[in-house]
Structures are given as C-alpha cells and as structure tokens.
Design a protein around this motif. Structure first.
Motif, PDB file in Angstrom:
ATOM      1  N   GLU A  57       3.493  -6.014  -6.046  1.00  0.00           N
ATOM      2  CA  GLU A  57       3.954  -6.183  -4.672  1.00  0.00           C
ATOM      3  C   GLU A  57       2.752  -6.087  -3.747  1.00  0.00           C
ATOM      4  OE1 GLU A  57       6.665  -3.674  -1.471  1.00  0.00           O
ATOM      5  OE2 GLU A  57       7.418  -3.889  -3.535  1.00  0.00           O
ATOM      6  N   TYR A  58       2.697  -6.991  -2.763  1.00  0.00           N
ATOM      7  CA  TYR A  58       1.575  -6.972  -1.824  1.00  0.00           C
ATOM      8  C   TYR A  58       2.093  -7.200  -0.407  1.00  0.00           C
ATOM      9  CZ  TYR A  58      -3.069  -7.638   0.097  1.00  0.00           C
ATOM     10  OH  TYR A  58      -4.226  -7.489   0.839  1.00  0.00           O
ATOM     11  N   ASP A  59       1.632  -6.347   0.511  1.00  0.00           N
ATOM     12  CA  ASP A  59       2.029  -6.449   1.909  1.00  0.00           C
ATOM     13  C   ASP A  59       0.806  -6.838   2.738  1.00  0.00           C
ATOM     14  OD1 ASP A  59       3.076  -6.257   4.445  1.00  0.00           O
ATOM     15  OD2 ASP A  59       3.997  -4.284   4.150  1.00  0.00           O
ATOM     16  N   GLY A  61       0.812  -7.126   5.827  1.00  0.00           N
ATOM     17  CA  GLY A  61       0.872  -6.463   7.114  1.00  0.00           C
ATOM     18  C   GLY A  61       0.908  -7.476   8.241  1.00  0.00           C
ATOM     19  N   THR A 135       9.266 -11.162  10.304  1.00  0.00           N
ATOM     20  CA  THR A 135       8.871 -10.526   9.048  1.00  0.00           C
ATOM     21  C   THR A 135       9.188 -11.468   7.893  1.00  0.00           C
ATOM     22  OG1 THR A 135       9.262  -8.312   9.935  1.00  0.00           O
ATOM     23  CG2 THR A 135       9.216  -8.529   7.542  1.00  0.00           C
ATOM     24  N   GLN A 137       9.227 -12.274   3.615  1.00  0.00           N
ATOM     25  CA  GLN A 137       9.295 -11.701   2.264  1.00  0.00           C
ATOM     26  C   GLN A 137       9.622 -12.831   1.279  1.00  0.00           C
ATOM     27  OE1 GLN A 137      11.155  -7.777   1.523  1.00  0.00           O
ATOM     28  NE2 GLN A 137      12.390  -8.765  -0.045  1.00  0.00           N
ATOM     29  N   VAL A 154       5.821 -10.636  -2.197  1.00  0.00           N
ATOM     30  CA  VAL A 154       4.831 -10.737  -1.120  1.00  0.00           C
ATOM     31  C   VAL A 154       5.532 -10.526   0.221  1.00  0.00           C
ATOM     32  CG1 VAL A 154       3.196 -12.256   0.054  1.00  0.00           C
ATOM     33  CG2 VAL A 154       3.352 -12.297  -2.434  1.00  0.00           C
ATOM     34  N   LYS A 155       4.937  -9.659   1.053  1.00  0.00           N
ATOM     35  CA  LYS A 155       5.487  -9.385   2.378  1.00  0.00           C
ATOM     36  C   LYS A 155       4.410  -9.625   3.432  1.00  0.00           C
ATOM     37  CE  LYS A 155       8.499  -5.664   0.656  1.00  0.00           C
ATOM     38  NZ  LYS A 155       8.840  -4.219   0.801  1.00  0.00           N
ATOM     39  N   GLY A 156       4.845  -9.811   4.653  1.00  0.00           N
ATOM     40  CA  GLY A 156       3.910  -9.973   5.759  1.00  0.00           C
ATOM     41  C   GLY A 156       4.668 -10.114   7.062  1.00  0.00           C
ATOM     42  N   GLU A 157       3.926 -10.060   8.155  1.00  0.00           N
ATOM     43  CA  GLU A 157       4.555 -10.154   9.477  1.00  0.00           C
ATOM     44  C   GLU A 157       3.687 -11.019  10.381  1.00  0.00           C
ATOM     45  OE1 GLU A 157       5.711  -7.265  13.286  1.00  0.00           O
ATOM     46  OE2 GLU A 157       4.957  -6.408  11.415  1.00  0.00           O
TER      47      GLU A 157
END
Length: 199
Positions: A57-59, A61, A135, A137, A154-157
């Motif tokens: 899992e990678y964020d 940010g 956001t 995902q 994978v996450k990000g904003e």
C-alpha cells in the motif's frame, strides 16, 4: 477405454489446484475387464508463485493538481511524484507477469507484461498526477502465470496552492539615491503541500 492387441495407450492425468495444497500417495486404480487391477500412486504439491513486493500500500499524500500537459507532478517533498514498486521473483522458475490495471489520466503504471527470471527483480514505475481536488484510491492488480494474482493499493489526494499575503502594504519612505532599505513582506502558506512562491 479400450486398448487394441499389440498397442500402447496413454492416459492423461491432470492436476489443476486452485489453492496451495499437497497430494500424498493418492491411489489411481486401473482395472482390466476380467483381468488384473493396477494401482498408481500420485504425489503432487501446489504452491502460489513466490513473489515479493516492496510495498502493498502506498499513499502519495497531497499532490498539486496537474494539467493534461504537465510532465512533472510534484509531491510533498517538492520532487516528482512517481514511485517504484519493486517485484522480485523468489521462485526457482521464470514468472510471467501481466498488469491488469488500465492506466487513467491521474494514475499510470509503466509496464503491461513482462517475464521475471528466477531471482530477478523489476522496478515498476507508478505515477500519480491528480486532476481534481478529491481523494483517490485505486487497486493495481498483477496476474502471475495466468494462475493467480497479487494487488497493491494506491492512495492520494489532489490539492491546490493556497498562499495568503499578510502584509497588505509596503512603505519604503524617502531614500537618498544609492541608499538601500529592506522591508519584510509576510506571507502564510495555507496549502497542504510546501509551496514555492516568487515576488
């Protein structure tokens, strides 16, 4: 089946496991009509491909919004936002890998299909370039030998720069020719990411 006199016949035995398992001395019985019975012991082991990933899992940010023409999305550190996912084949045989993720305008994976030899590793570049202040995902799935899959999250904003100028007016007063005077202009960063400015 039937075997004609003086001929040989082959019987195909298929092992098609759907999960990790071991078969020990499983008996297959072949009976000849009005004749002998033959027993064959079958032993087999099934295991999923032994592959390791550098992260599951990678964020990313907060990342500033990117235009369609932008080529250098920025992250909280001010550098480009792409990150490498390292995949290592720890099996004794080669591994065929297919990326099942369809690239999107905000998330891109730089591989589609490749083969990993035993002990080989590959860096897979993942780039996040948000287009909206929302956001995100996404799950990136890889098929291994067309038999099983592994996935990463994978996450990000997406965010926008927000700078507030606290000094509303600058007054230097009267200076003689050749004199130099510095006046402080105060600004405040209201962004979620360190923001570069120029005056």
């Amino acid at each position: 089946g039937t075997v004609l006199p003086g001929q040989d016949s082959a019987i195909d035995v298929t092992f098609a496991p759907t999960k990790d398992c071991t078969v020990m001395d499983h008996k297959l019985v072949c009976k000849v009509t009005n004749g002998r019975t033959y027993t064959v012991n079958v032993t087999a082991t099934a295991a999923a491909p032994n592959v390791s990933l550098s992260w599951k899992e990678y964020d990313f940010g907060p990342v500033f919004l990117q235009s369609a023409a932008s080529s250098s999305p920025t992250s909280t550190s001010g550098s480009t936002s792409p990150v490498d996912l390292t995949m290592i084949n720890r099996d004794k045989t080669s591994l065929a890998v297919d990326c099942l993720f369809d690239n999107k305008d905000f998330l891109e994976v730089d591989v589609s299909s490749f083969v990993l030899q035993s002990g080989e590793k590959k860096d897979i570049r993942v780039t996040f370039a948000p287009r909206e202040s929302v956001t995100y995902q996404e799950t990136i799935t890889f098929s291994l030998n067309d038999l099983t899959t592994v996935a990463v999250l994978v996450k990000g904003e997406g965010t926008t720069p927000k700078i507030e100028v606290l000094t509303k007016q600058v007054r230097f007063g009267v200076l003689r020719i050749g004199e130099k005077k510095e006046v402080e202009v105060r600004v405040a960063c209201r962004s979620k990411v360190a923001t570069a400015i120029s005056l």
